[in-house]
Design an enzyme around this catalytic site. Structure first.
Site, PDB file in Angstrom:
ATOM      1  CD  GLU A 170      -1.414  -9.111   2.054  1.00  0.00           C
ATOM      2  OE1 GLU A 170      -2.123  -9.730   2.874  1.00  0.00           O
ATOM      3  OE2 GLU A 170      -1.452  -7.878   1.898  1.00  0.00           O
ATOM      4  N   GLY A 182       1.624  -5.658   0.909  1.00  0.00           N
ATOM      5  CA  GLY A 182       0.606  -5.964  -0.089  1.00  0.00           C
ATOM      6  C   GLY A 182       1.186  -6.379  -1.421  1.00  0.00           C
ATOM      7  CB  ALA A 225      -0.923   0.003   1.214  1.00  0.00           C
ATOM      8  CD  GLU A 246       1.595  -6.358   5.631  1.00  0.00           C
ATOM      9  OE1 GLU A 246       1.160  -6.310   4.467  1.00  0.00           O
ATOM     10  OE2 GLU A 246       2.635  -6.987   5.937  1.00  0.00           O
TER      11      GLU A 246
END
Length: 262
Positions: free
Chosen positions: A119, A116, A68, A139
């Site tokens: 991910e 992310g 992000a 995170e």
């Protein structure tokens, strides 16, 4: 503001769609606009019968995706804009869309994939990594959640290693990532896309009907008891397809099959 067509580049090579994240100035971080563009591109690719494989990569060799865009999020926090959890938004969850796409997907990791970004890579079926790439889920160090990785990582690698990555938030190198099954292949810097395309071209030599059955069955059966999984009948059946007849005939006649996808 950058237009979606600029932040996600698209190119066709035969039956392969190449999607290239183009935000190198932000280490190819995910913005709301980029996530929306990715969702649209993967949904369209899944519905296009001419596309048989999807390769996802990024511009530059520093980062595949840094997750992000935290600078943008910090500005929104400072402005008092509330954070919307990913599963409570109007649009679909980008990692879920990539994961459920019915076409084979390959992430060409030209650089590091973290948060992310990792991910996003995990949502693809296979991963080709440049030798200098690092992988991690920081995170817990940022007070964030890693929701998709929380679910997927313990299913993909030994649970102790998954928890270590999640709890400690430390990075691992490409060799460790391959050792634990997070990446399929390691290549020299600058060669990730070329290797991913070689794999995609080999995939496109095979029957589209069979590939779709394999992908949909693998996704839908995840977590089901074996008897229930074996009774799934997802998508077009290859056993009664024209492609099955053509594949056997081509083998007997010692020639390349001409697939029709039906």
């Amino acid at each position: 503001m950058t237009e979606p067509s600029d932040i996600l580049l698209s190119e066709m090579r035969g039956h392969i769609r190449i999607l290239t994240i183009n935000r190198p100035e932000r280490m190819n971080a995910l913005s709301p606009e980029l996530s929306e563009a990715l969702i649209e591109a993967f949904v369209e690719s899944g519905a296009d019968p001419d596309i048989r494989a999807i390769v996802l990569t990024s511009v530059g060799d520093r980062a595949f995706c840094a997750g992000a865009d935290l600078k943008a999020r910090a500005q929104e926090d400072a402005a008092g804009k509330p954070f919307q959890p990913l599963l409570s938004r109007v649009q679909r969850y980008v990692f879920e869309v990539v994961y459920e796409t019915i076409k084979p997907t390959i992430a060409a990791l030209n650089g590091s994939a973290v948060a992310g970004g990792l991910e996003l890579a995990l949502a693809c079926d296979m991963r080709v990594a440049a030798e200098h790439a690092l992988f991690g889920l920081p995170e817990a160090k940022r007070g964030k959640g890693a929701h998709f990785a929380n679910v997927m990582l313990p299913r993909m690698i030994p649970s102790g290693i998954a928890y270590e990555m999640l709890y400690l938030g430390e990075y691992i190198n490409a060799e460790d990532a391959r050792r634990w099954g997070l990446v399929n292949r390691i290549v020299p810097r600058g060669e990730a896309l070329a290797e991913a395309l070689r794999m995609a071209e080999a995939i496109c030599e095979n029957a589209p009907v069979s590939l779709r059955r394999m992908k949909e069955t693998a996704i839908r059966s995840n977590g089901l008891p074996v008897p229930a999984a074996l009774r799934l009948n997802e998508g077009i059946s290859p056993y009664s397809s024209e492609d099955r007849v053509e594949g056997i005939r081509a083998y007997v006649e010692k020639r390349k099959p001409v697939w029709r996808g039906r």
